[in-house]
Design a protein around this motif. Sequence first.
Motif, PDB file in Angstrom:
ATOM      1  N   LEU A 178      -0.261   1.411  11.748  1.00 34.16           N
ATOM      2  CA  LEU A 178       0.984   0.823  12.265  1.00 34.16           C
ATOM      3  C   LEU A 178       0.865  -0.676  12.565  1.00 34.16           C
ATOM      4  CD1 LEU A 178       2.035   3.695  14.705  1.00 34.16           C
ATOM      5  CD2 LEU A 178       2.569   3.428  12.271  1.00 34.16           C
ATOM      6  N   LEU A 179       0.433  -1.406  11.584  1.00 37.39           N
ATOM      7  CA  LEU A 179       0.399  -2.870  11.612  1.00 37.39           C
ATOM      8  C   LEU A 179      -0.440  -3.465  12.742  1.00 37.39           C
ATOM      9  CD1 LEU A 179       4.177  -3.654  10.886  1.00 37.39           C
ATOM     10  CD2 LEU A 179       2.329  -3.270   9.259  1.00 37.39           C
ATOM     11  N   PRO A 180      -1.704  -3.068  12.875  1.00 33.79           N
ATOM     12  CA  PRO A 180      -2.550  -3.723  13.889  1.00 33.79           C
ATOM     13  C   PRO A 180      -2.729  -5.199  13.534  1.00 33.79           C
ATOM     14  CG  PRO A 180      -3.881  -2.371  12.420  1.00 33.79           C
ATOM     15  CD  PRO A 180      -2.452  -2.079  12.087  1.00 33.79           C
ATOM     16  N   THR A 181      -2.675  -6.053  14.537  1.00 28.57           N
ATOM     17  CA  THR A 181      -2.700  -7.502  14.297  1.00 28.57           C
ATOM     18  C   THR A 181      -3.958  -7.943  13.559  1.00 28.57           C
ATOM     19  OG1 THR A 181      -1.348  -7.916  16.261  1.00 28.57           O
ATOM     20  CG2 THR A 181      -2.626  -9.753  15.390  1.00 28.57           C
ATOM     21  N   ALA A 182      -5.122  -7.443  13.996  1.00 26.50           N
ATOM     22  CA  ALA A 182      -6.382  -7.869  13.384  1.00 26.50           C
ATOM     23  C   ALA A 182      -6.419  -7.544  11.895  1.00 26.50           C
ATOM     24  CB  ALA A 182      -7.559  -7.213  14.098  1.00 26.50           C
ATOM     25  N   VAL A 183      -5.977  -6.346  11.543  1.00 33.21           N
ATOM     26  CA  VAL A 183      -5.992  -5.941  10.135  1.00 33.21           C
ATOM     27  C   VAL A 183      -4.962  -6.738   9.339  1.00 33.21           C
ATOM     28  CG1 VAL A 183      -5.659  -4.021   8.536  1.00 33.21           C
ATOM     29  CG2 VAL A 183      -6.811  -3.635  10.719  1.00 33.21           C
ATOM     30  N   SER A 184      -3.783  -6.933   9.918  1.00 34.82           N
ATOM     31  CA  SER A 184      -2.732  -7.671   9.212  1.00 34.82           C
ATOM     32  C   SER A 184      -3.138  -9.116   8.947  1.00 34.82           C
ATOM     33  CB  SER A 184      -1.434  -7.635  10.029  1.00 34.82           C
ATOM     34  OG  SER A 184      -0.954  -6.323  10.178  1.00 34.82           O
ATOM     35  N   VAL A 185      -3.768  -9.759   9.947  1.00 27.14           N
ATOM     36  CA  VAL A 185      -4.206 -11.142   9.773  1.00 27.14           C
ATOM     37  C   VAL A 185      -5.335 -11.221   8.750  1.00 27.14           C
ATOM     38  CG1 VAL A 185      -5.307 -13.105  10.926  1.00 27.14           C
ATOM     39  CG2 VAL A 185      -3.466 -11.856  12.069  1.00 27.14           C
ATOM     40  N   THR A 186      -6.254 -10.268   8.798  1.00 25.11           N
ATOM     41  CA  THR A 186      -7.338 -10.230   7.808  1.00 25.11           C
ATOM     42  C   THR A 186      -6.779 -10.032   6.410  1.00 25.11           C
ATOM     43  OG1 THR A 186      -8.836  -9.278   9.462  1.00 25.11           O
ATOM     44  CG2 THR A 186      -9.496  -9.093   7.157  1.00 25.11           C
ATOM     45  N   HIS A 187      -5.784  -9.172   6.299  1.00 28.33           N
ATOM     46  CA  HIS A 187      -5.126  -8.918   5.011  1.00 28.33           C
ATOM     47  C   HIS A 187      -4.503 -10.206   4.467  1.00 28.33           C
ATOM     48  CE1 HIS A 187      -3.324  -6.469   1.928  1.00 28.33           C
ATOM     49  NE2 HIS A 187      -2.090  -6.765   2.300  1.00 28.33           N
ATOM     50  N   ALA A 188      -3.835 -10.953   5.347  1.00 27.03           N
ATOM     51  CA  ALA A 188      -3.213 -12.215   4.933  1.00 27.03           C
ATOM     52  C   ALA A 188      -4.271 -13.250   4.556  1.00 27.03           C
ATOM     53  CB  ALA A 188      -2.330 -12.751   6.061  1.00 27.03           C
ATOM     54  N   GLY A 189      -5.356 -13.320   5.339  1.00 30.75           N
ATOM     55  CA  GLY A 189      -6.402 -14.288   5.048  1.00 30.75           C
ATOM     56  C   GLY A 189      -7.117 -14.005   3.747  1.00 30.75           C
ATOM     57  N   LEU A 190      -7.420 -12.734   3.506  1.00 29.53           N
ATOM     58  CA  LEU A 190      -8.103 -12.374   2.266  1.00 29.53           C
ATOM     59  C   LEU A 190      -7.192 -12.575   1.061  1.00 29.53           C
ATOM     60  CD1 LEU A 190     -10.630 -11.321   0.892  1.00 29.53           C
ATOM     61  CD2 LEU A 190      -9.851  -8.973   1.354  1.00 29.53           C
ATOM     62  N   ALA A 191      -5.897 -12.407   1.267  1.00 29.70           N
ATOM     63  CA  ALA A 191      -4.947 -12.649   0.170  1.00 29.70           C
ATOM     64  C   ALA A 191      -5.068 -14.083  -0.324  1.00 29.70           C
ATOM     65  CB  ALA A 191      -3.525 -12.366   0.642  1.00 29.70           C
ATOM     66  N   MET A 192      -5.169 -15.026   0.619  1.00 26.80           N
ATOM     67  CA  MET A 192      -5.318 -16.426   0.228  1.00 26.80           C
ATOM     68  C   MET A 192      -6.678 -16.671  -0.420  1.00 26.80           C
ATOM     69  SD  MET A 192      -2.504 -17.899   0.858  1.00 26.80           S
ATOM     70  CE  MET A 192      -1.030 -17.810   1.887  1.00 26.80           C
TER      71      MET A 192
END
Length: 321
Positions: free
Chosen positions: A117-131
């Motif tokens: 359910l959209l944990p902040t740490a995972v979501s931010v890591t997902h965005a960072g790895l995308a870049m």
Amino acid sequence: MGEIAAYNAWLHRYAILTSSCTFLLVISGGLVTSTGSGLAVPDWPLSYGMFFPPMVGGILYEHGHRMIAGTVGIMTMLLSLWVWRSEPRRWVRRLAAAAVLAILIQAGLGGLTVIFLLPTAVSVTHAGLAMGFFSITCALALVTSPSWLGNVDREHPAASTGSVSLPRLAATTTLVIYAQILIGAMVRHTGSGLACPDFPLCHGQVIPPIDSIGVALQLMHRLGAITAAFMVIWVYRLVLSGYGTISALVVPATIALTLVAIQLLLGALTVWNTLAVEPTTAHVGGGALLLITMLTLTLRAYQKYLCNPATTAGTKQEAVA
């Protein structure tokens, strides 16, 4: 890096196609967050137990993002296989392998964002790895290009013009931009986009009371924007003063300077329009393009430095001494 590679036009074109599709993936991910569609599909890897659910509402953005991700994943694996079969440069093969590893980790992180359910740490890591993944695909497109392999623009500036400092400054600027992107991801995924509802001030003050994590993140992001802009301007001035005849450096430096101005405007529009989808998503895309532009300049700067007889000779003399 001593291996010599011949130009493969179709491999280069396919690498460009893969990186372009990766940019679409970044934009689609930005749309998912901007429209609040992260949990529009509550299951993973299927969507409501189907491969192709009705594409309505937030499902369009979330499942569309998954479809683009799946396509990019397949394209990346094919690109890596192609590179490993035809590319003599070991470091390029390793770069292709890193792309596959990154897309696999990204898929797993994407699943975790839904399952937990959209944990902040995972979501931010997902965005960072995308870049990071986007950077790898663009690097592959660059190092398979005819200009890279043919070492176009053979003018070599003298060592006194700062040929050593430009690669380091450009690399540092690239890292600053990446850090700024991560802070921006934290702003988005913690719901802090309007923690400062005005711009350029925050609650009518230059430095307001930092009474919440949202305000702290907003101030960090704005300070990061100023820092990134300063660094890009510094790189631009150094390129013009010492490498003005080398288009492979001047062009990305000029584009980076333009993108910084656009990014500052988009950041302001995002706040002024209370996180409207269009400027918010464009801000994400602009950040990705700025990162890639500065990465391109960094790689080009290191290439020019390594191919510069003066700097190479100077390095060898230092080693002997």
